[in-house]
Design a protein around this motif. Structure first.
Motif, PDB file in Angstrom:
ATOM      1  N   TRP A  67      63.548  23.477  28.858  1.00 30.86           N
ATOM      2  CA  TRP A  67      64.710  24.355  28.859  1.00 30.86           C
ATOM      3  C   TRP A  67      64.786  25.150  30.161  1.00 30.86           C
ATOM      4  CZ3 TRP A  67      68.396  24.011  25.230  1.00 30.86           C
ATOM      5  CH2 TRP A  67      68.055  23.440  23.998  1.00 30.86           C
ATOM      6  N   ASP A  68      63.639  25.661  30.609  1.00 30.39           N
ATOM      7  CA  ASP A  68      63.617  26.433  31.851  1.00 30.39           C
ATOM      8  C   ASP A  68      64.046  25.572  33.037  1.00 30.39           C
ATOM      9  OD1 ASP A  68      62.690  28.558  30.372  1.00 30.39           O
ATOM     10  OD2 ASP A  68      60.571  28.144  30.789  1.00 30.39           O
ATOM     11  N   ALA A  69      63.584  24.329  33.051  1.00 31.20           N
ATOM     12  CA  ALA A  69      63.960  23.430  34.143  1.00 31.20           C
ATOM     13  C   ALA A  69      65.457  23.153  34.121  1.00 31.20           C
ATOM     14  CB  ALA A  69      63.176  22.129  34.033  1.00 31.20           C
ATOM     15  N   ARG A  79      67.819  25.119  32.898  1.00 37.08           N
ATOM     16  CA  ARG A  79      68.532  26.328  33.329  1.00 37.08           C
ATOM     17  C   ARG A  79      68.406  26.541  34.837  1.00 37.08           C
ATOM     18  NH1 ARG A  79      66.783  28.513  28.254  1.00 37.08           N
ATOM     19  NH2 ARG A  79      64.833  29.233  29.208  1.00 37.08           N
ATOM     20  N   SER A  80      67.250  26.174  35.391  1.00 40.94           N
ATOM     21  CA  SER A  80      67.074  26.346  36.838  1.00 40.94           C
ATOM     22  C   SER A  80      68.005  25.440  37.632  1.00 40.94           C
ATOM     23  CB  SER A  80      65.617  26.070  37.220  1.00 40.94           C
ATOM     24  OG  SER A  80      65.305  24.696  37.033  1.00 40.94           O
ATOM     25  N   LEU A  81      68.443  24.342  36.999  1.00 40.31           N
ATOM     26  CA  LEU A  81      69.392  23.445  37.657  1.00 40.31           C
ATOM     27  C   LEU A  81      70.832  23.840  37.396  1.00 40.31           C
ATOM     28  CD1 LEU A  81      67.665  20.009  36.894  1.00 40.31           C
ATOM     29  CD2 LEU A  81      67.705  21.256  39.060  1.00 40.31           C
ATOM     30  N   GLY A  82      71.035  24.965  36.707  1.00 40.08           N
ATOM     31  CA  GLY A  82      72.387  25.460  36.449  1.00 40.08           C
ATOM     32  C   GLY A  82      73.092  24.790  35.289  1.00 40.08           C
ATOM     33  N   MET A  83      72.354  24.127  34.402  1.00 35.37           N
ATOM     34  CA  MET A  83      72.974  23.451  33.259  1.00 35.37           C
ATOM     35  C   MET A  83      73.330  24.453  32.178  1.00 35.37           C
ATOM     36  SD  MET A  83      70.719  19.986  32.699  1.00 35.37           S
ATOM     37  CE  MET A  83      70.484  18.800  34.023  1.00 35.37           C
ATOM     38  N   SER A  84      74.443  24.193  31.515  1.00 37.45           N
ATOM     39  CA  SER A  84      74.802  24.989  30.349  1.00 37.45           C
ATOM     40  C   SER A  84      73.929  24.578  29.169  1.00 37.45           C
ATOM     41  CB  SER A  84      76.276  24.768  30.000  1.00 37.45           C
ATOM     42  OG  SER A  84      76.498  23.422  29.615  1.00 37.45           O
ATOM     43  N   ARG A  85      74.037  25.334  28.064  1.00 36.81           N
ATOM     44  CA  ARG A  85      73.220  25.003  26.883  1.00 36.81           C
ATOM     45  C   ARG A  85      73.583  23.632  26.335  1.00 36.81           C
ATOM     46  NH1 ARG A  85      69.957  27.843  23.553  1.00 36.81           N
ATOM     47  NH2 ARG A  85      69.743  27.128  21.401  1.00 36.81           N
ATOM     48  N   LEU A  86      74.893  23.326  26.308  1.00 37.90           N
ATOM     49  CA  LEU A  86      75.328  22.023  25.808  1.00 37.90           C
ATOM     50  C   LEU A  86      74.833  20.899  26.711  1.00 37.90           C
ATOM     51  CD1 LEU A  86      76.917  20.459  23.710  1.00 37.90           C
ATOM     52  CD2 LEU A  86      78.980  20.784  25.108  1.00 37.90           C
ATOM     53  N   ALA A  87      74.925  21.097  28.032  1.00 43.92           N
ATOM     54  CA  ALA A  87      74.436  20.081  28.961  1.00 43.92           C
ATOM     55  C   ALA A  87      72.925  19.915  28.861  1.00 43.92           C
ATOM     56  CB  ALA A  87      74.833  20.449  30.385  1.00 43.92           C
ATOM     57  N   SER A  88      72.222  21.002  28.614  1.00 43.50           N
ATOM     58  CA  SER A  88      70.770  20.914  28.447  1.00 43.50           C
ATOM     59  C   SER A  88      70.409  20.073  27.230  1.00 43.50           C
ATOM     60  CB  SER A  88      70.167  22.312  28.310  1.00 43.50           C
ATOM     61  OG  SER A  88      70.431  23.098  29.461  1.00 43.50           O
ATOM     62  N   TYR A  89      71.154  20.263  26.140  1.00 40.39           N
ATOM     63  CA  TYR A  89      70.931  19.445  24.958  1.00 40.39           C
ATOM     64  C   TYR A  89      71.208  17.974  25.259  1.00 40.39           C
ATOM     65  CZ  TYR A  89      70.179  22.896  21.226  1.00 40.39           C
ATOM     66  OH  TYR A  89      69.646  23.850  20.405  1.00 40.39           O
ATOM     67  N   ARG A  90      72.351  17.721  25.892  1.00 37.22           N
ATOM     68  CA  ARG A  90      72.800  16.343  26.077  1.00 37.22           C
ATOM     69  C   ARG A  90      71.967  15.571  27.085  1.00 37.22           C
ATOM     70  NH1 ARG A  90      76.656  13.955  29.418  1.00 37.22           N
ATOM     71  NH2 ARG A  90      77.134  15.995  30.315  1.00 37.22           N
TER      72      ARG A  90
END
Length: 271
Positions: free
Chosen positions: A172-174, A176-187
């Motif tokens: 999750w931290d990685a 967010r560090s790339l600027g992904m939203s929560r939905l993009a992080s899931y996907r």
């Protein structure tokens, strides 16, 4: 000294290696022979007049088309496919809401999961078809698909939740560090990894779904179990037809298990 110890270790390596397949096959054949002997003794004591020669016509009609059991199997496969997609959608939506920050949403999906898991599927199907069906204009097939999707989706959501929560927080931290939203992080980050971990229990749940479709017969869905029951009522071939129905279910579930195992190996070792 190392040179002298090496030959002594070789017999130990051979002893712990895989057994010869001949022994495995011999054990399997002996177990199969024991089961067949028990079945034969039981049938002899029952005094049943076996008539297997009458079964093929219910699989393949004299005109060369599919028989009633094959038609029922096709309906079962249709129910499984539609309900499986619905269960995945319901399970994924449920787990996303449950892991969100909405207290109301989490309470709602928790109530849904507990209601589905702690009440019989048979009662749920009857409620949907006879109570909500006339109000919402749902036919028997729609009610069956909806009921199976909601029921299986509750279990799928728990499987997916276990997979998502097993992902290390560093992922999750990685993201967010790339600027992904929560939905993009899931996907893009979390779900692809979670799917690899939950594929075996999802495959087991799909096998359970195939067998659960038999309960759709209570609302007059012409699937495999209902077709078999109708044939038994007309011909009194109780054991022959039900054994054939069980074999068809076994064929479908075994195929699903094999496909899931191959997919699991492909995801674990991508080419």
């Amino acid at each position: 000294m190392p040179d002298e110890a090496a030959p002594a270790s070789m017999p130990a390596l051979r002893r712990i290696g895989p057994r010869l397949p001949v022994g495995d096959w011999l054990g399997f054949l002996l177990a199969l022979a024991g089961v067949l002997w028990l079945v034969a003794r039981g049938a002899e004591g029952l005094g049943y007049n076996w008539q297997w020669y009458r079964v093929p016509v219910f699989l393949l009609s004299p005109q060369g088309g599919p028989g009633p059991l094959v038609y029922g199997l096709l309906v079962t496969l249709k129910l499984t496919a539609l309900s499986g997609l619905g269960a995945l959608a319901a399970g994924l939506l449920t787990v996303l809401i449950r892991l969100s920050g909405s207290l109301a949403g989490r309470a709602l999906v928790r109530a849904y999961v507990e209601a589905m898991r702690n009440t019989p599927l048979l009662i749920q199907l009857l409620f949907l078809y006879f109570v909500l069906g006339p109000v919402l204009g749902m036919d028997a097939m729609t009610s069956a698909v909806l009921g199976l999707s909601l029921f299986e989706g509750a279990y799928v959501s728990e499987i997916l939740r276990a997979g998502v929560t097993s992902i290390d927080s560093g992922q999750w931290d990685a993201a967010r560090s790339l600027g992904m939203s929560r939905l993009a992080s899931y996907r893009l980050v979390v779900l692809p990894q979670a799917v690899r971990r939950v594929l075996p229990p999802l495959a087991s749940q799909s096998v359970s779904l195939v067998k659960d479709t038999s309960l759709a017969s209570v609302i007059a869905i012409g699937e495999l179990t209902l077709r078999g029951s109708a044939i038994v009522s007309e011909t009194f071939l109780s054991f022959e037809i039900w054994f054939t129905v069980a074999a068809l279910y076994w064929l479908v579930t075994t195929t699903l298990s094999i496909l899931a195992a191959r997919l699991e190996r492909r995801l674990a070792y991508p080419t």
